[in-house]
Design a protein around this motif. Structure first.
Motif, PDB file in Angstrom:
ATOM      1  N   ALA A 136       0.817  -1.215   0.000  1.00  0.00           N
ATOM      2  CA  ALA A 136       0.000   0.000   0.000  1.00  0.00           C
ATOM      3  C   ALA A 136       0.847   1.260   0.000  1.00  0.00           C
ATOM      4  CB  ALA A 136      -0.925   0.004   1.218  1.00  0.00           C
ATOM      5  N   SER A 137       2.089   1.135   0.431  1.00  0.00           N
ATOM      6  CA  SER A 137       2.940   2.319   0.575  1.00  0.00           C
ATOM      7  C   SER A 137       4.031   2.418  -0.485  1.00  0.00           C
ATOM      8  CB  SER A 137       3.586   2.326   1.967  1.00  0.00           C
ATOM      9  OG  SER A 137       4.319   1.132   2.202  1.00  0.00           O
ATOM     10  N   CYS A 138       4.055   1.476  -1.424  1.00  0.00           N
ATOM     11  CA  CYS A 138       5.097   1.533  -2.454  1.00  0.00           C
ATOM     12  C   CYS A 138       4.504   1.969  -3.791  1.00  0.00           C
ATOM     13  CB  CYS A 138       5.804   0.188  -2.593  1.00  0.00           C
ATOM     14  SG  CYS A 138       4.828  -1.099  -3.400  1.00  0.00           S
ATOM     15  N   THR A 139       5.359   2.393  -4.685  1.00  0.00           N
ATOM     16  CA  THR A 139       4.922   2.813  -6.018  1.00  0.00           C
ATOM     17  C   THR A 139       5.482   1.919  -7.114  1.00  0.00           C
ATOM     18  OG1 THR A 139       6.788   4.359  -6.177  1.00  0.00           O
ATOM     19  CG2 THR A 139       4.709   5.220  -5.304  1.00  0.00           C
ATOM     20  N   LYS A 140       6.345   0.979  -6.717  1.00  0.00           N
ATOM     21  CA  LYS A 140       6.934   0.077  -7.702  1.00  0.00           C
ATOM     22  C   LYS A 140       7.419  -1.183  -7.004  1.00  0.00           C
ATOM     23  CE  LYS A 140      11.386   2.456  -7.261  1.00  0.00           C
ATOM     24  NZ  LYS A 140      12.431   3.221  -7.964  1.00  0.00           N
ATOM     25  N   LYS A 141       7.676  -2.195  -7.787  1.00  0.00           N
ATOM     26  CA  LYS A 141       8.154  -3.465  -7.259  1.00  0.00           C
ATOM     27  C   LYS A 141       9.480  -3.284  -6.531  1.00  0.00           C
ATOM     28  CE  LYS A 141       9.422  -8.145  -8.747  1.00  0.00           C
ATOM     29  NZ  LYS A 141       9.516  -9.078  -9.904  1.00  0.00           N
ATOM     30  N   GLY A 142       9.575  -3.874  -5.338  1.00  0.00           N
ATOM     31  CA  GLY A 142      10.819  -3.852  -4.583  1.00  0.00           C
ATOM     32  C   GLY A 142      10.998  -2.657  -3.671  1.00  0.00           C
ATOM     33  N   GLU A 143      10.094  -1.690  -3.740  1.00  0.00           N
ATOM     34  CA  GLU A 143      10.229  -0.486  -2.916  1.00  0.00           C
ATOM     35  C   GLU A 143       9.648  -0.732  -1.521  1.00  0.00           C
ATOM     36  OE1 GLU A 143       9.347   4.264  -3.425  1.00  0.00           O
ATOM     37  OE2 GLU A 143       7.790   2.863  -4.070  1.00  0.00           O
ATOM     38  N   LEU A 264      -4.131  17.419   6.984  1.00  0.00           N
ATOM     39  CA  LEU A 264      -3.385  17.274   8.238  1.00  0.00           C
ATOM     40  C   LEU A 264      -2.299  16.210   8.167  1.00  0.00           C
ATOM     41  CD1 LEU A 264      -6.450  17.532  10.574  1.00  0.00           C
ATOM     42  CD2 LEU A 264      -4.383  18.881  10.923  1.00  0.00           C
ATOM     43  N   TRP A 265      -2.571  15.141   7.415  1.00  0.00           N
ATOM     44  CA  TRP A 265      -1.651  14.010   7.417  1.00  0.00           C
ATOM     45  C   TRP A 265      -1.345  13.551   5.995  1.00  0.00           C
ATOM     46  CZ3 TRP A 265      -6.278  13.509  10.464  1.00  0.00           C
ATOM     47  CH2 TRP A 265      -6.092  13.832  11.816  1.00  0.00           C
ATOM     48  N   THR A 266      -0.091  13.226   5.760  1.00  0.00           N
ATOM     49  CA  THR A 266       0.325  12.621   4.496  1.00  0.00           C
ATOM     50  C   THR A 266       0.582  11.150   4.765  1.00  0.00           C
ATOM     51  OG1 THR A 266       1.338  14.693   3.768  1.00  0.00           O
ATOM     52  CG2 THR A 266       1.991  12.687   2.617  1.00  0.00           C
ATOM     53  N   LEU A 267      -0.380  10.332   4.420  1.00  0.00           N
ATOM     54  CA  LEU A 267      -0.293   8.906   4.742  1.00  0.00           C
ATOM     55  C   LEU A 267       0.637   8.178   3.782  1.00  0.00           C
ATOM     56  CD1 LEU A 267      -2.895   9.771   6.303  1.00  0.00           C
ATOM     57  CD2 LEU A 267      -3.795   7.504   5.806  1.00  0.00           C
ATOM     58  N   LYS A 268       1.351   7.199   4.323  1.00  0.00           N
ATOM     59  CA  LYS A 268       2.148   6.316   3.475  1.00  0.00           C
ATOM     60  C   LYS A 268       1.262   5.310   2.756  1.00  0.00           C
ATOM     61  CE  LYS A 268       6.549   6.232   6.024  1.00  0.00           C
ATOM     62  NZ  LYS A 268       7.537   5.342   6.697  1.00  0.00           N
ATOM     63  N   GLY A 269       0.250   4.801   3.483  1.00  0.00           N
ATOM     64  CA  GLY A 269      -0.581   3.774   2.880  1.00  0.00           C
ATOM     65  C   GLY A 269      -1.912   3.618   3.578  1.00  0.00           C
ATOM     66  N   VAL A 270      -2.912   3.214   2.793  1.00  0.00           N
ATOM     67  CA  VAL A 270      -4.242   2.897   3.308  1.00  0.00           C
ATOM     68  C   VAL A 270      -4.598   1.502   2.805  1.00  0.00           C
ATOM     69  CG1 VAL A 270      -6.698   3.486   3.275  1.00  0.00           C
ATOM     70  CG2 VAL A 270      -4.982   5.309   3.313  1.00  0.00           C
ATOM     71  N   VAL A 271      -4.974   0.625   3.720  1.00  0.00           N
ATOM     72  CA  VAL A 271      -5.373  -0.736   3.356  1.00  0.00           C
ATOM     73  C   VAL A 271      -6.839  -0.913   3.711  1.00  0.00           C
ATOM     74  CG1 VAL A 271      -5.031  -3.197   3.771  1.00  0.00           C
ATOM     75  CG2 VAL A 271      -3.060  -1.664   3.688  1.00  0.00           C
ATOM     76  N   GLY A 272      -7.651  -1.228   2.710  1.00  0.00           N
ATOM     77  CA  GLY A 272      -9.083  -1.380   2.925  1.00  0.00           C
ATOM     78  C   GLY A 272      -9.531  -2.817   2.759  1.00  0.00           C
TER      79      GLY A 272
END
Length: 328
Positions: A136-143, A264-272
């Motif tokens: 949820a917090s990455c933008t590419k494989k391996g990140e 207020l917040w810059t989230l790294k990831g959201v999992v739903g």
């Protein structure tokens, strides 16, 4: 084997990715090899207990094909006489814990279901739970942008619900900072838990938000409504809180709208989780500034499938459940 936080501390992020997200690279043949091994392991365990012998109708299949030919389909009604009474003596192994479902369970009329969760199922589900947060917090494989002490807003039902157990499982898998802390959260109502979590988040920030997608929307909209009449409590008078609030006010004024959580917040990831994630995806992105990564899990099955960083479809995990696809 090194834990996630040990790999992180040693700068071995490539290994961390492979450990938790490597299942995405399995070929169909590799996936099915794991599936077949899993099924035969479960048959071996079940054949040695009372419940298993009932479900296997006295047989001990030695292949997937034989299993399909000899073992009938079941529903919870087949398990109810054993599981509703938590009869651990009929199970292949002692459960790590018992989880309960919410509400009425279909046509059989159970108010809720009790489900035994084995040590293996729980720990594998938690491994994939952490994988979901990585994805949820990455933008590419391996990140891997996960960091020790990342703050996770507590948005789950308490134990013995599976979602509550998962929070404790994640805490054992990785040292997140939960808002509010787990030991305090369980003693609070949902409303109190949300309020306490936001109080802490004003000061400390939020990195991850995980839970039911419809709740994300409800909490986000409630926050947007409440922000129109902010009262300066002692929590908001903390310098970090005031700085965060000031920046958020500038963002919302610049956008010519009311304040939203994403200001207020810059989230790294959201999992739903839940089948409604796709329905609420755009609204969650608008409120929280981050598109939710979808996963599917169930009290009875544990972790089932998850999206990758590209948000396209879901990938099944290979070593918790044996999957059968039955044509209509």
């Amino acid at each position: 084997m090194a834990t996630a936080v040990e790999l992180l501390r040693q700068g071995r992020r490539d290994e961390l990715w492979k450990k938790y997200c490597g299942f995405l690279d399995l070929s169909l043949e590799e996936f099915m090899r794991i599936q077949k091994r899993l099924l035969l392991e479960q048959i071996q365990l079940l054949s040695n207990c009372e419940l298993g012998r009932k479900l296997l109708v006295g047989q001990k299949p030695t292949s997937v094909e034989e299993f399909r030919e000899t073992v009938p389909l079941t529903t919870y009604e087949d398990y109810a006489p054993f599981l509703l009474k938590k009869r651990e003596n009929v199970l292949p192994t002692k459960p790590l814990h018992w989880a309960r479902t919410t509400g009425r369970s279909g046509e059989f009329g159970y108010r809720f279901k009790w489900v035994p969760v084995s040590d293996a199922t729980h720990h594998r589900s938690m491994r994939y739970g952490l994988a979901a947060l990585i994805l949820a917090s990455c933008t590419k494989k391996g990140e891997v942008v996960l960091e020790e002490g990342d703050k996770l807003l507590y948005n789950a039902a308490p134990r013995p619900y599976a979602s509550g157990e998962s929070m404790y499982g994640l805490a054992r898998e990785f040292p997140f900072k939960f808002l509010p802390p787990l030991d305090k959260a369980e003693s609070l109502s949902f409303e109190e838990r949300v309020q306490e979590g936001f109080k802490l988040a004003f000061r400390d920030g939020i990195d991850f938000f995980a839970g039911v997608s419809s709740v994300f929307v409800a909490v986000g909209e409630r926050f947007a409504e409440a922000s129109r009449g902010i009262e300066f409590s002692p929590t908001l008078l903390h310098p970090k809180s005031l700085f965060r609030l000031g920046k958020a006010l500038l963002k919302s004024k610049s956008a010519k709208r009311g304040m939203l959580p994403k200001d207020l917040w810059t989230l790294k990831g959201v999992v739903g989780s839940g089948t409604d994630t796709a329905i609420y995806s755009h609204r969650i992105h608008y409120l929280w500034g981050k598109r939710p990564l979808g996963l599917y899990s169930a009290t009875e099955a544990g972790f089932v499938a998850v999206q990758a960083w590209n948000y396209k479809g879901m990938t099944f995990v290979p070593d918790i459940n044996f999957f059968e696809f039955i044509l209509e």
